[in-house]
Design a protein around this motif. Structure first.
Motif, PDB file in Angstrom:
ATOM      1  N   GLU A   1       3.394   6.841  21.278  1.00 49.86           N
ATOM      2  CA  GLU A   1       2.232   6.654  22.237  1.00 49.86           C
ATOM      3  C   GLU A   1       0.945   7.526  21.655  1.00 49.86           C
ATOM      4  OE1 GLU A   1      -0.132   5.201  24.534  1.00 49.86           O
ATOM      5  OE2 GLU A   1       2.034   4.511  24.458  1.00 49.86           O
TER       6      GLU A   1
ATOM      7  N   TYR B   1      -3.877   0.213   9.474  1.00 53.26           N
ATOM      8  CA  TYR B   1      -2.669   1.507   9.419  1.00 53.26           C
ATOM      9  C   TYR B   1      -1.804   1.180   8.539  1.00 53.26           C
ATOM     10  CZ  TYR B   1       0.213  -2.278  11.641  1.00 53.26           C
ATOM     11  OH  TYR B   1       1.105  -3.268  12.002  1.00 53.26           O
TER      12      TYR B   1
ATOM     13  N   THR C   1      -5.024   4.740   9.527  1.00 52.00           N
ATOM     14  CA  THR C   1      -4.115   5.730  10.055  1.00 52.00           C
ATOM     15  C   THR C   1      -2.957   5.282   9.284  1.00 52.00           C
ATOM     16  OG1 THR C   1      -5.202   5.151  12.019  1.00 52.00           O
ATOM     17  CG2 THR C   1      -3.283   6.433  12.160  1.00 52.00           C
TER      18      THR C   1
ATOM     19  N   HIS D   1       5.084  -1.268  20.193  1.00 51.36           N
ATOM     20  CA  HIS D   1       3.508  -1.046  19.881  1.00 51.36           C
ATOM     21  C   HIS D   1       3.069  -1.750  18.722  1.00 51.36           C
ATOM     22  CE1 HIS D   1       4.634   2.241  22.601  1.00 51.36           C
ATOM     23  NE2 HIS D   1       3.200   2.320  22.761  1.00 51.36           N
ATOM     24  N   PHE D   2       3.799  -1.965  17.514  1.00 51.75           N
ATOM     25  CA  PHE D   2       3.070  -2.478  16.548  1.00 51.75           C
ATOM     26  C   PHE D   2       3.458  -3.937  16.060  1.00 51.75           C
ATOM     27  CE2 PHE D   2       2.623   2.073  15.724  1.00 51.75           C
ATOM     28  CZ  PHE D   2       1.444   2.169  15.187  1.00 51.75           C
TER      29      PHE D   2
ATOM     30  N   CYS E   1       0.604   8.659  18.603  1.00 49.03           N
ATOM     31  CA  CYS E   1       0.273   8.170  17.352  1.00 49.03           C
ATOM     32  C   CYS E   1      -0.865   7.040  17.665  1.00 49.03           C
ATOM     33  CB  CYS E   1       1.438   7.375  16.495  1.00 49.03           C
ATOM     34  SG  CYS E   1       2.703   8.445  16.156  1.00 49.03           S
ATOM     35  N   ARG E   2      -0.451   6.269  18.588  1.00 53.06           N
ATOM     36  CA  ARG E   2      -1.370   5.105  18.655  1.00 53.06           C
ATOM     37  C   ARG E   2      -2.754   5.390  19.153  1.00 53.06           C
ATOM     38  NH1 ARG E   2       0.143   0.783  23.214  1.00 53.06           N
ATOM     39  NH2 ARG E   2      -0.783  -1.257  21.870  1.00 53.06           N
ATOM     40  N   ARG E   3      -2.750   6.605  20.063  1.00 53.79           N
ATOM     41  CA  ARG E   3      -4.058   6.900  20.525  1.00 53.79           C
ATOM     42  C   ARG E   3      -4.906   7.274  19.438  1.00 53.79           C
ATOM     43  NH1 ARG E   3      -3.146  11.549  23.360  1.00 53.79           N
ATOM     44  NH2 ARG E   3      -1.069  10.495  24.087  1.00 53.79           N
TER      45      ARG E   3
ATOM     46  N   LYS F   1      -4.815   6.390  16.319  1.00 54.03           N
ATOM     47  CA  LYS F   1      -5.118   5.346  15.450  1.00 54.03           C
ATOM     48  C   LYS F   1      -6.469   4.521  15.923  1.00 54.03           C
ATOM     49  CE  LYS F   1      -2.952   0.668  14.428  1.00 54.03           C
ATOM     50  NZ  LYS F   1      -3.334  -0.056  15.401  1.00 54.03           N
TER      51      LYS F   1
END
Lengths: 354, 354, 354, 354, 354
Positions: free
Chosen positions: C51, C138, C63, C82-83, C53-55, C57
């Protein structure tokens, strides 16, 4: 296997299309056997001339003319004229030293096959060239001598077994090729048995005969591969052909034979690998046995050499050799020698030289 | 490994499409096990006849009929009629001596696989042919005898595990192929262990058993490669196929199995290279040991030969040999001989012959 | 090298997409290190969860998330969600027994690499699988354990050296692949040095160690080739890819790495040829030395055998042997024997047997 | 031959496009020699700076700038700016460890060649990398050190010989490549002579030197092939290129050089086959000679062993040996022994063991 | 076979298109023989100059000019001008060290052939380069020296035999190529006979001559393959060519020659396989015989060694050896020794060492 080109040089210099028979075996008289059939009729005869063949052909759906014996060029000129064959095709039929191939001449297809049989001794392979001409309503097959490989197909036509009577000349051609290819399997079976046999003898018996058998089999496999490889290309060409002479419903059958040729090539390669491995095992077994022998013999020699030296010492004639006059000397030497021999044998064993 | 074509010759001459079972192992009675399932329903049964199978199929999204035992041609004629199979397909199913392949008959795909298992002794590989017919809403699988390799898939269907119940027959076919290919890895693992074991023994123990083990493993690898190579082509064909029977979302899965076959082929080639290297090491080790032995023995012989000559000299019976009458002669000769022996050994050592 | 498939069989039977880690080395806790950067900004952090990581990005141009440690499947399920990764991709990342490949899933590219390092002893090669996911903004990299091969790239990003900060994720992916490929050169250099060393020892020292070293190096080269060949295909695929994820200006760079892989393959082949040649030289040197020894020893034996015979003659006890009573007989015999020995040695030398 | 990658590792970690010279030989100062010419004018000079080169270029049809010495990166940055070269091209020029290739950058072509020369001792091959940049009105050539292989072309330009002054930079590039390729023939001639020489010595002289010479030549041929194979691809690429920089009338010339490279590869393969055959002959000759020697020596030993036994018999000291007291016994034994020896020799000869 | 490039280096440095004759054999004066013919006319003459050739050409359908002798470059410059030949073509004609190829220059085709003949001794192959220029109404052939291989074609033109007079220059070119290719068969026949001969001698006679003959034949086959492979490509190129110079009805004939080249390559490969097998048989036979010899000799030595030891024992001079004074001792020892020898031989035989 090496006398392929024996008579080919006789042809050098002649213009292409000159009809000269290149090959060895002849029959007295070319034999024309004609099968004319359709879904509901069937006729079989021996024709005396090309003209006669033609007459039968006129009122049949499919006519199959099989010619045994290629030695009379004039017959082939007749055939060429009647069926409109290209001079190079006639030349190829007579020259029995060809690799399998297929050629599309629009009005007809020309297919060259190699038919293989085991010789009577079952040790060698006998190769015969078979040429097929596939037209819109006829199939011509040319063989060097009468043979019985095509007999099952003749029976099928006679009895109307299977779907052969309901199909055109393309299916007949397929059936003929299929018989030729199926016979390769029979030969491979026989070779496979000999390879299995070899697998057992190779470990125990290291005679030169084994090496020769391995190389003989290798030679036969090379010989077969040389015939099957172009066969594979040929069938791939036929099934992908855009010729109108090959019907759509015959294609799966041709694909089936094509798969068989691939299978045969696979098996040949596997056999070659097995034979190569066997040669290695054989060589390793031979050298192993040899080493074993030499080792034992050398050990025997080595054990006796010091002993012989010792007895030599006491055979000398020096005036002053105190040991010679001792009572215990002779039996003592024996004990020393026996201990020495046993010691050496024990040492060799421990070193795993024995 | 060499008895592939044992019974094939029995078929020579029969028209293509004749249903004759070629293969060895039979079960008493062919067994039909039927799985009919969809995303939300599932039924499992043992059918008594083809007719019964068909009835189940009618109201299921996917029907998987597995047939164990191929010896009764009449059953297959029934199947052929009910599912509209081409006679050559039926012939291929019964002839268990085929290389893996896939054929597109528009209404269904025909896939031939080679299922491999280690024998009970774990020393050999047991090969069984599995034929798949993949239709729009059914999958037929034909095996020579009952086996448990497909059991995990049966469980997955029963329990609705994974995505198998939500997909069509193409996914089921993929899952079956995947299980077969995964089993190759298991076999390769076992062979890999044996190769590792060999790597250790090859240096110390030079028995003929090592050579035979190397060639046995080589033979198994040749055997596997012969099955996996066409498998790779087959999967490449399936994933690139434009057949409507293979859904778009199944393609990545097929690509995955395809990658596995490439991986397997890579590993087979690596193992073959390793075995070839091992054979070299083995031969070099054997000849090395042999040389060592021969060298030592020869040196012993060589040291004693001049000594034996010397003692021979003083064993001669000449009347006039002045040395014989000297007091110091006998011990002197001993000293000379010992010096000679030591000198030779020293010389051999310096030359690194010992 | 043979334990590739050790744990793979653990997976047999599971439905595809089941996340099971196949591999040996684990870290206690997967580590997420995140680099978020653009031409004019840069951020580096260790994330605790996917989570987080995503923020990061969200507000960066590129990223790069690097994950060390693959043993916790739940983490990967999070990542997959997520991806939007395909289940097979996740399975491939966890299964570290894959050959290098690239797959285009439209939204992202999946690249599997083999990272190679010399072991601490510098004698063996340590292989680690690295998976790359290259998306529009990413890059994800998955490693089995933390390593420092990517550190120079991290430094380049931190310091804004070279053009890396001005390019997209495709360039970052290129840079990562380039580092992996460049490391192959380093390994080849080391192997090259060992081959050079061997070239010198092979002629003088014929120990079994030489053969084993040759085969060890051969094994390493086979191992490397197995990794580099698919790498070459992979890069060829990437540079010719029509994916929108690979920018036009990145293509020359990919072509450059592609050329490097060809160069590496060339060098591997050259090394293999050199090693094969060395093995021949070694075998020829060994047998040469052996022959030399045997020849000399045999000559010594051969020279003494007739002499020993002669002294034996005069050791006989016949009553009537006139020579025994001649004064000159004993010295005469010595002269004869010396002449004989010299003559034989001379003869052997002239025949080049010595 | 194995120190290709010696300094390459120095570059690991640097971002691509970093200009670091990888290679050994340096000149003190890079030398720029400029040829500016057209059909009717010609100018030759040594430039001090890139700027100066550029000035000459402005008013000539074709400008050829040759740079000897690659150690000063700043010079190459200047070049890159002035001629608009891609950073990877500059990097490739400085990294002299590349395989031949051609790259099309639209405004110019980048060609990497391997120039080969025999070393002074005429025993080894000295390889130098030459990079060509072919633009619309200029050619740049980069060499590691001054050499005279291009001198004939300089003369042709100076004297206006042949068609070089009437053609564009593509023809100049062709001429340079042609000179490089022609030099391969010169090297092959020299190797051919050495192979011919070997053919004679291999049968008579079996020294280890022969094996080493064979492997040395093999190594050189492997080395050459490694350079010529990509050269062939390169030329095939150039002649089929759709770049506007290659004029239509230059294509036959490029095809001509292309044919030469094929010819060279053919010759290399033939030489390799010949060397492989020679190695076989050598090994067979060595083992033949060895066998010859061993056989003769063993026969000698074998003949004397029974004789020595016989004389041993009459050296025994038994009290009751009737033969010892016969007058004819001693000469009789001699006769027996001579007959025995002759008989054995005769037997060995008849068995073809001698 | 290795002196291909002897004089080629003489050309290095000259601009392309410089006419220098590379080759060995010369005739005093180039000879122009001209055949001008059509369906109904025919003229034959020896021309003194190129101009004269041209005059004849003006009023004939097909003109064939054959030039023997290539040493005078000025003649070729004339030819180049008159027939509009590209300088590279002229250069190729004079440089007799080319591989077979075909080039399409729109107005004419340039074909390079290798004509092969057995030398007088029938042991070696003599290779001569023949260049063909095929134009719209003429064919030029360039030979290094007069030969009679083309005589049958000359006769066919003179006598109007076959279809040659009714066809254009493409058919004439075909006929010339056909003669060259047919001659390969003649050479292969001769080699085949020698291989057959070898097959018999290889088992019985293990002289070094056999190895040399095998390698000599191998060398000839390599040499032939090197010429025939490009010939095959050349003919494939010609028959698929879209040049207007090749008529549609000539294509089947070219395909026929193309098939011949494939057949030749097949035969060459088969012969190479046979020779490789023969080498194996030879080596195995040699080592077998050697082993046989060594074994027998070693056994003889081994049997006598213990006997010699025994007689040594009773040659000792100990004062107290009770056996020496027994009457039965001497004959008893003989019996023991004979039993021992017979026992050992029996043991060796049972162990199959004899």
């Amino acid at each position: 296997m090496t006398n392929h080109h024996k008579k080919r040089s006789a042809k050098a210099g002649h213009p292409p299309g000159t009809l000269i028979h290149i090959g060895e075996r002849k029959v007295d008289q070319p034999i024309f056997s004609v099968f004319a059939y359709g879904a509901d009729h069937f006729e079989e005869m021996r024709a005396a001339s090309v003209e006669e063949c033609r007459r039968v052909k006129a009122h049949a759906e499919v006519t199959w003319i099989n010619i045994d014996g290629l030695h009379d060029p004039t017959v082939f000129e007749d055939f060429g004229r009647h069926f409109g064959l290209h001079p190079l095709v006639l030349e190829d039929i007579l020259n029995t030293d060809h690799r399998p191939k297929t050629e599309d001449y629009e009005d007809y297809l020309h297919v060259v096959l190699k038919m293989m049989n085991l010789t009577k001794s079952k040790r060698d392979i006998d190769t015969e060239q078979v040429s097929l001409i596939v037209g819109a309503d006829y199939v011509l097959t040319f063989q060097e001598r009468p043979g019985d490989l095509f007999d099952p197909i003749r029976d099928r036509i006679r009895l109307g077994k299977g779907r052969i009577r309901n199909h055109g000349p393309d299916y007949l051609a397929y059936a003929l090729i299929d018989v030729v290819v199926d016979n390769y399997f029979a030969i491979l079976e026989r070779l496979g048995e000999r390879i299995e046999l070899l697998e057992e003898t190779v470990i125990n018996d290291s005679g030169a005969a084994t090496v020769r058998e391995i190389h003989h089999l290798k030679g036969l496999l090379i010989h077969m591969r040389k015939a099957v490889w172009p066969m594979r290309e040929l069938l791939d060409g036929l099934r992908k052909s855009d010729s109108t002479l090959i019907g759509r419903e015959t294609v799966p059958f041709l694909t089936d034979v094509y798969d068989h040729t691939i299978h045969i090539i696979d098996t040949i390669e596997t056999y070659r690998d097995l034979l190569a491995g066997m040669l290695d095992i054989h060589l390793s077994a031979v050298s192993n046995r040899m080493n074993q022998v030499m080792k034992v013999l050398t050990v025997i020699a080595t054990v006796f050499i010091p002993l012989t030296f010792l007895v030599g010492v006491y055979g000398m004639n020096f005036q002053y050799m105190p040991e010679l006059h001792k009572r215990w000397a002779y039996p003592g030497l024996w004990i020393v020698m026996i201990l020495l021999a046993v010691g050496m044998l024990f040492f060799f064993r421990r070193k795993k030289w024995l």
